[in-house]
Scaffold this motif. Structure first.
Motif, PDB file in Angstrom:
ATOM      1  N   LEU A 283     -11.346  -2.903   0.643  1.00 15.08           N
ATOM      2  CA  LEU A 283     -10.175  -2.052   0.433  1.00 15.08           C
ATOM      3  C   LEU A 283      -8.953  -2.931   0.239  1.00 15.08           C
ATOM      4  O   LEU A 283      -8.677  -3.827   1.041  1.00 15.08           O
ATOM      5  CB  LEU A 283      -9.973  -1.126   1.637  1.00 15.08           C
ATOM      6  CG  LEU A 283      -8.782  -0.164   1.540  1.00 15.08           C
ATOM      7  CD1 LEU A 283      -8.989   0.823   0.391  1.00 15.08           C
ATOM      8  CD2 LEU A 283      -8.604   0.588   2.861  1.00 15.08           C
ATOM      9  N   THR A 284      -8.224  -2.703  -0.832  1.00 15.30           N
ATOM     10  CA  THR A 284      -7.014  -3.479  -1.096  1.00 15.30           C
ATOM     11  C   THR A 284      -5.823  -2.789  -0.438  1.00 15.30           C
ATOM     12  O   THR A 284      -5.598  -1.600  -0.628  1.00 15.30           O
ATOM     13  CB  THR A 284      -6.772  -3.608  -2.614  1.00 15.30           C
ATOM     14  OG1 THR A 284      -6.687  -2.300  -3.194  1.00 15.30           O
ATOM     15  CG2 THR A 284      -7.925  -4.357  -3.263  1.00 15.30           C
ATOM     16  N   THR A 285      -5.083  -3.560   0.334  1.00 11.06           N
ATOM     17  CA  THR A 285      -3.959  -3.001   1.091  1.00 11.06           C
ATOM     18  C   THR A 285      -2.607  -3.510   0.610  1.00 11.06           C
ATOM     19  O   THR A 285      -1.585  -2.970   1.002  1.00 11.06           O
ATOM     20  CB  THR A 285      -4.110  -3.335   2.580  1.00 11.06           C
ATOM     21  OG1 THR A 285      -4.190  -4.763   2.743  1.00 11.06           O
ATOM     22  CG2 THR A 285      -5.386  -2.698   3.136  1.00 11.06           C
ATOM     23  N   ARG A 286      -2.593  -4.535  -0.203  1.00 12.22           N
ATOM     24  CA  ARG A 286      -1.320  -5.055  -0.708  1.00 12.22           C
ATOM     25  C   ARG A 286      -1.536  -5.678  -2.083  1.00 12.22           C
ATOM     26  O   ARG A 286      -2.649  -6.056  -2.440  1.00 12.22           O
ATOM     27  CB  ARG A 286      -0.714  -6.079   0.255  1.00 12.22           C
ATOM     28  CG  ARG A 286      -1.605  -7.261   0.566  1.00 12.22           C
ATOM     29  CD  ARG A 286      -1.046  -8.072   1.726  1.00 12.22           C
ATOM     30  NE  ARG A 286      -1.919  -9.177   2.089  1.00 12.22           N
ATOM     31  CZ  ARG A 286      -1.812 -10.398   1.593  1.00 12.22           C
ATOM     32  NH1 ARG A 286      -0.852 -10.666   0.715  1.00 12.22           N
ATOM     33  NH2 ARG A 286      -2.630 -11.364   1.966  1.00 12.22           N
ATOM     34  N   VAL A 316      -4.375  -7.577  -7.543  1.00  9.66           N
ATOM     35  CA  VAL A 316      -4.118  -6.209  -7.112  1.00  9.66           C
ATOM     36  C   VAL A 316      -2.684  -5.864  -7.505  1.00  9.66           C
ATOM     37  O   VAL A 316      -1.750  -6.603  -7.164  1.00  9.66           O
ATOM     38  CB  VAL A 316      -4.306  -6.052  -5.588  1.00  9.66           C
ATOM     39  CG1 VAL A 316      -4.011  -4.626  -5.156  1.00  9.66           C
ATOM     40  CG2 VAL A 316      -5.727  -6.434  -5.184  1.00  9.66           C
ATOM     41  N   GLU A 318       0.447  -2.810  -7.865  1.00  5.56           N
ATOM     42  CA  GLU A 318       0.924  -1.558  -7.298  1.00  5.56           C
ATOM     43  C   GLU A 318       0.700  -0.422  -8.295  1.00  5.56           C
ATOM     44  O   GLU A 318       0.825  -0.622  -9.512  1.00  5.56           O
ATOM     45  CB  GLU A 318       2.414  -1.654  -6.971  1.00  5.56           C
ATOM     46  CG  GLU A 318       2.758  -2.671  -5.897  1.00  5.56           C
ATOM     47  CD  GLU A 318       2.395  -2.172  -4.510  1.00  5.56           C
ATOM     48  OE1 GLU A 318       1.908  -1.019  -4.399  1.00  5.56           O
ATOM     49  OE2 GLU A 318       2.578  -2.936  -3.547  1.00  5.56           O
TER      50      GLU A 318
END
Length: 521
Positions: A283-286, A316, A318
């Motif tokens: 899971l990418t969080t930033r 990754v 936004e």
């Protein structure tokens, strides 16, 4: 190629046993007729050596064929096999030469190894092998030692090492040490010609046998470090799954082989992980640039663990969308206009921007300050991306440049509950009026909050006759006279703040057309 240990044939076992028996009989000084038995053993050993030579020749041919098909993979073992071949042939031919020399010493220059006349001659072998200064026994011993030591370095199996070391041993036996003889003296001193020739033929047989053992091991090494697979798939591995128009799409197309019967061990960040089907998910969080790295290992055909490092970069970004109103593409001259610039699918660290007609200064990832210089003109902001390794223009955006609008004057007063608030006109208590120092000015429309520096203003009071009495300020502050008049004002009396002169961040001084009405409570 798989290795199968080759057991000794009954024929070879019989030859070895006959050799031992005949050596024992020789030690007992049996009659010369018994020496005829050495011819039988010598013939069998010679045929066995020839069979081993033919088998080894087949292995060399296999090496040459594989070398032509895949030289990069086979070269290391092929070159090693050629070295074994050279050393084996050298020792084999040395034994042949010594056999011929011994027979010629006994039978004359026309002596024939295959038809020895003086089999019982006890001096020929000693003369050739042990004569001081010209004896060749020591040279033979050293050649055997060099060959044995080299062969043992190529055989990792301890059982094979012991077998080769025993068959090619040059250590004197306990019996020889008891009578003070070294290896060559024990082997050739007063040894009948037929026995000496038979022992040299046995040496040749041992050489070919050791050579074959090494060749089988080298041939196995060609495939030993390969991984066993039972499934092959075609894979496309892109360098990036996000490509901007005008960039190159780059991917590796490979044939991937897997073994569905065993799972490799995968380590990420130094820790083992279980990945069903080899699929990694996180899971990418930033947002930002990241690298997935680690190593994978699994056993090869020999059981050794084969380890391979891996590293894959990924980005990754936004979630983003760009909405622009065509009628509102406006920048203010002389003002630090904040801008956010992004390109979908491209990390902000790989975006660059430039502007005409002013300066564009980066202040953070994807954030800039635009400061155009000339009102009424038009500036252009150009956005480029280096995501593909080269600069590529992503767009050019035009903005109209306007002068900052006029600010609104205000009085900074204490607010209920603490803090300060801006008073723009209306009823105000005398205490609050007296407690303030002067006025300020700012563009405060809920979007912009641009402070201005007030240079001067005037207040207009009305006397009892209704006449206007203007009083000038002391810069941005109320003058002593203004404050004195304010203190003497009665309730519900009003006055005006007008003729405000203010300078904004663009450095332009302007007189404000608006005035502020103040009613004393």
């Amino acid at each position: 190629m798989a290795i199968k240990k080759r057991p000794l044939s009954p024929r070879q076992k019989m030859i070895n046993l006959m050799y031992v028996i005949l050596m024992a009989m020789l030690a007992l000084n049996v009659s010369t007729e018994v020496l005829e038995g050495f011819s039988v053993v010598e013939d069998s050993l010679r045929r066995t050596a020839q069979t081993a030579t033919d088998e080894n020749r087949t292995l060399y041919a296999d090496f040459e064929a594989q070398m032509k098909r895949n030289p990069q993979k086979v070269r290391q073992w092929f070159e090693c096999a050629q070295q074994v071949r050279q050393m084996s042939d050298s020792l084999y031919l040395l034994a042949d030469e010594l056999k011929q020399a011994i027979v010629c010493e006994a039978d004359g220059p026309d002596g024939d190894v295959l038809n020895i006349r003086k089999k019982e001659d006890l001096d020929a072998a000693s003369t050739v092998m042990l004569t001081v200064g010209s004896g060749r026994g020591e040279a033979l011993r050293q050649a055997i030692v060099r060959y044995r030591e080299y062969i043992l370095t190529l055989l990792p199996d301890s059982a094979q090492q012991r077998m080769v070391a025993q068959s090619l041993s040059t250590e004197p036996s306990a019996e020889a040490r008891a009578v003070g003889k070294n290896w060559q003296e024990y082997m050739f001193d007063h040894m009948p010609v037929s026995a000496a020739v038979t022992m040299l033929t046995k040496l040749q047989n041992d050489v070919r046998h050791a050579e074959g053992e090494v060749l089988h091991r080298l041939m196995a090494n060609v495939d030993m470090k390969d991984l066993r697979v039972n499934s092959v798939s075609a894979l496309v591995i892109p360098e990036s799954q996000t490509v901007v128009r005008g960039e190159r799409f780059s991917a590796r197309i490979v044939m991937a082989a897997v073994d569905t019967t065993q799972n490799p061990q995968i380590f990420i960040g130094g820790r083992p992980v279980q990945l069903p089907g080899g699929r990694y998910e996180a899971l990418t969080t930033r947002a930002g640039d990241f690298t997935l790295s680690g190593f994978i290992q699994m056993p090869n055909g020999r059981g050794d663990m084969v380890r391979r490092e891996f590293s894959q970069k990924y980005t990754v970004v936004e979630p983003s969308a760009t909405v622009s109103a065509s009628l509102m593409n406006v920048l203010y001259a002389g003002y630090n206009n904040p801008l956010s610039i992004s390109v979908p699918g491209v990390p902000v660290t790989k975006i660059q921007a430039s502007m005409t007609g002013g300066t564009l200064q980066p202040v953070g990832p994807g954030r800039y300050i635009a400061r155009p210089t000339t009102p009424g003109s038009e500036v252009a902001i150009t956005v480029t991306s280096t995501n593909s390794g080269r600069a590529q223009q992503m767009g050019r955006f035009a903005f109209r440049v306007r002068r900052l609008p006029d600010p609104t004057p205000y009085i900074n007063i204490a607010a209920e509950g603490g803090g300060r608030s801006r008073y723009h006109g209306g009823a105000l208590s005398k205490a609050q009026l007296v407690g303030t120092d002067g006025i300020g000015a700012a563009i405060d429309d809920g979007i912009l909050d641009v402070p201005f520096r007030v240079q001067s203003f005037e207040t207009v009071f009305f006397d009892n006759m209704g006449n206007a009495v203007p009083v000038a300020s002391q810069g941005a502050h109320f003058s002593a006279r203004q404050k004195d008049v304010i203190r003497r004002l009665q309730r519900n009396r009003r006055f005006y703040v007008s003729r405000v002169t203010a300078v904004g961040p663009d450095g332009i001084a302007r007189k404000l057309n608006t005035s502020m009405e103040i009613i004393v409570k």
